[in-house]
Enzyme design. Sequence first.
Site, PDB file in Angstrom:
ATOM      1  N   ARG A   1     -18.520 -24.686  22.099  1.00 45.87           N
ATOM      2  CA  ARG A   1     -19.467 -25.181  23.348  1.00 45.87           C
ATOM      3  C   ARG A   1     -18.167 -25.355  24.186  1.00 45.87           C
ATOM      4  NH1 ARG A   1     -24.369 -26.901  23.401  1.00 45.87           N
ATOM      5  NH2 ARG A   1     -24.356 -27.286  21.241  1.00 45.87           N
TER       6      ARG A   1
ATOM      7  N   ARG B   1     -32.276 -22.200  25.010  1.00 46.19           N
ATOM      8  CA  ARG B   1     -31.952 -23.776  24.852  1.00 46.19           C
ATOM      9  C   ARG B   1     -32.916 -24.831  25.530  1.00 46.19           C
ATOM     10  NH1 ARG B   1     -28.204 -25.953  26.581  1.00 46.19           N
ATOM     11  NH2 ARG B   1     -27.519 -27.047  24.307  1.00 46.19           N
TER      12      ARG B   1
ATOM     13  N   CYS C   1     -44.959 -13.989  27.008  1.00 48.96           N
ATOM     14  CA  CYS C   1     -46.411 -14.681  27.054  1.00 48.96           C
ATOM     15  C   CYS C   1     -46.344 -15.752  26.131  1.00 48.96           C
ATOM     16  CB  CYS C   1     -47.278 -13.523  26.579  1.00 48.96           C
ATOM     17  SG  CYS C   1     -47.128 -12.183  27.805  1.00 48.96           S
TER      18      CYS C   1
HETATM   19  C1  LIG Z   1     -21.355 -24.001  15.273  1.00 47.84           C
HETATM   20  C2  LIG Z   1     -20.270 -24.664  14.603  1.00 47.84           C
HETATM   21  C3  LIG Z   1     -19.162 -24.916  15.255  1.00 47.84           C
HETATM   22  C4  LIG Z   1     -19.190 -25.002  16.904  1.00 47.84           C
HETATM   23  O1  LIG Z   1     -19.824 -26.007  17.264  1.00 47.84           O
HETATM   24  P1  LIG Z   1     -19.650 -26.228  19.155  1.00 47.84           P
HETATM   25  O2  LIG Z   1     -20.664 -27.616  19.021  1.00 47.84           O
HETATM   26  O3  LIG Z   1     -20.000 -25.204  19.656  1.00 47.84           O
HETATM   27  O4  LIG Z   1     -18.176 -26.780  19.139  1.00 47.84           O
HETATM   28  C5  LIG Z   1     -17.726 -25.346  14.668  1.00 47.84           C
HETATM   29  N1  LIG Z   1     -17.923 -25.211  13.099  1.00 47.84           N
HETATM   30  C6  LIG Z   1     -19.037 -24.866  12.541  1.00 47.84           C
HETATM   31  C7  LIG Z   1     -19.077 -24.934  11.105  1.00 47.84           C
HETATM   32  C8  LIG Z   1     -20.151 -24.604  13.112  1.00 47.84           C
HETATM   33  O5  LIG Z   1     -21.295 -24.288  12.496  1.00 47.84           O
END
Ligand SMILES: *Cc1c(COP(=O)(O)O)cnc(C)c1O
Length: 442
Positions: free
Chosen positions: A291, A327, A370
């Site tokens: 993210r 989301r 829907c």
């Molecule tokens: C989803 C995930 C991430 C990334 O998470 P972010 O919040 O997008 O940084 C990193 N490591 C693992 C093991 C994940 O499942």
Amino acid sequence: MGLAAGEPAGRERMMDHFEYRSGELFCEQVAVAEIASAVGTPVYVYSAATLLHHYRAIGEAFRELRPTICFSVKSLSNIHILKLLASAGSGFDVVSGGELERVRAIGADASKVVFAGVAKTDREILDALAADIGCFNVESEEEFINLSRLAESAGRKATVALRINPDVYDPQTHRYTATGKKATKFGVDIDQAEAFFDRFGHDAHAHLEGIHFHLGSPIYSAEPYVQAITKTLPVIQRLREREFPLRLLNIGGGFAADYERGRSPAAADYAEPIVPLLRDTGLSITLEPGRFIACNAGLLLTSVQYVKQSGGRKFVIVDAAMTDLIRPVLYGAQHLIYPARLPAGAEPPQRRPDYAAPEGETVDIVGGVCETSDFLATDRVLPKLARGDLAAVFSAGAYGFVMASQYNSRPRAAEVLVEGDRFRLIRRRETHDDLLAPEHEV
Ligand SMILES: *Cc1c(COP(=O)(O)O)cnc(C)c1O
């Protein structure tokens, strides 16, 4: 130590390269309206400069540790995005055979690929062994035994980090996205880590060389990482004293991104308290941001289909829906949404939730699926929108397109990458034929 909503973080930082010029929304040097007329809507628009900016910001903040940055593929999986990050030096965190296939498709450096996931199948493990990935993040005893067996049968050696659950969490993280608390399905309890090494630490085929954790997402302060590291280092110390060759520590992802300006800590705010803890440990550090890198790099561009009044509410009905961006519906996520063209003389929105458009009206922005829950935003004060107008849903780069579905037999959106004054399609819009093909082919 989390930030209260709306309270600005310690430092200002560049959010993204989406900005209004004379009332017209641009991605880098390209007017988004130009993209919409070329490829139609809904379309995800990504800014290469924004993606690379955030990738570099996190590496820069943690540079003293020389970390391996493994971009979390699940947050934004398009191979053209992965290619861009790979060429900037990124490794990858994958959670499935499909994601492994994506990083293989771009010829990524396998030694910088890490593989987490509680349900790895034999097929996925064998593919990852054949690809010679950098590390398997193992989440259970049974998985370890299976990995060792498969490595032996394939004549390969696997490098393994044990995913532990350090039992800390950020009270600001949505409970569906918190993973580092006891009694989630992820990893093994931290107090089981030494027993795990006792049992498997000298395996001939799967070499246990590290510890991994991922605390959830998003984590709004450094504090949970500090707590988790503080709990983990003594475990590592004791294991080393007992001659287990521990050299890897992967502190996962979860670093927050700005859905509104200044809401989240900057990379340096995370790094400042974390780096001193790890500086002299001799551990090779991995980060798995998703993210943090992808969120602000993308927006979802959609067209207004119809506007209507019903039951005292005003609905702006757009051609994107929960199938394109789930989301808001799934997590109650608040994405800022503004028109791509502002009314004459209007100030550009400051990308904060209190933006009140001049002569604005309070509307719900909804899709055509829907389901009553199909909305992108509710109770937003926006300039008057009319049929045919374009609207941009900001901060949609992470967990946007990747969570899209074809529910209601809606083809998934196109994706476009902007680099400076150029843009190109990086995923064509799906067609009705794409949807029907697996059924015709049987
Ligand atoms: C989803 C995930 C991430 C990334 O998470 P972010 O919040 O997008 O940084 C990193 N490591 C693992 C093991 C994940 O499942």
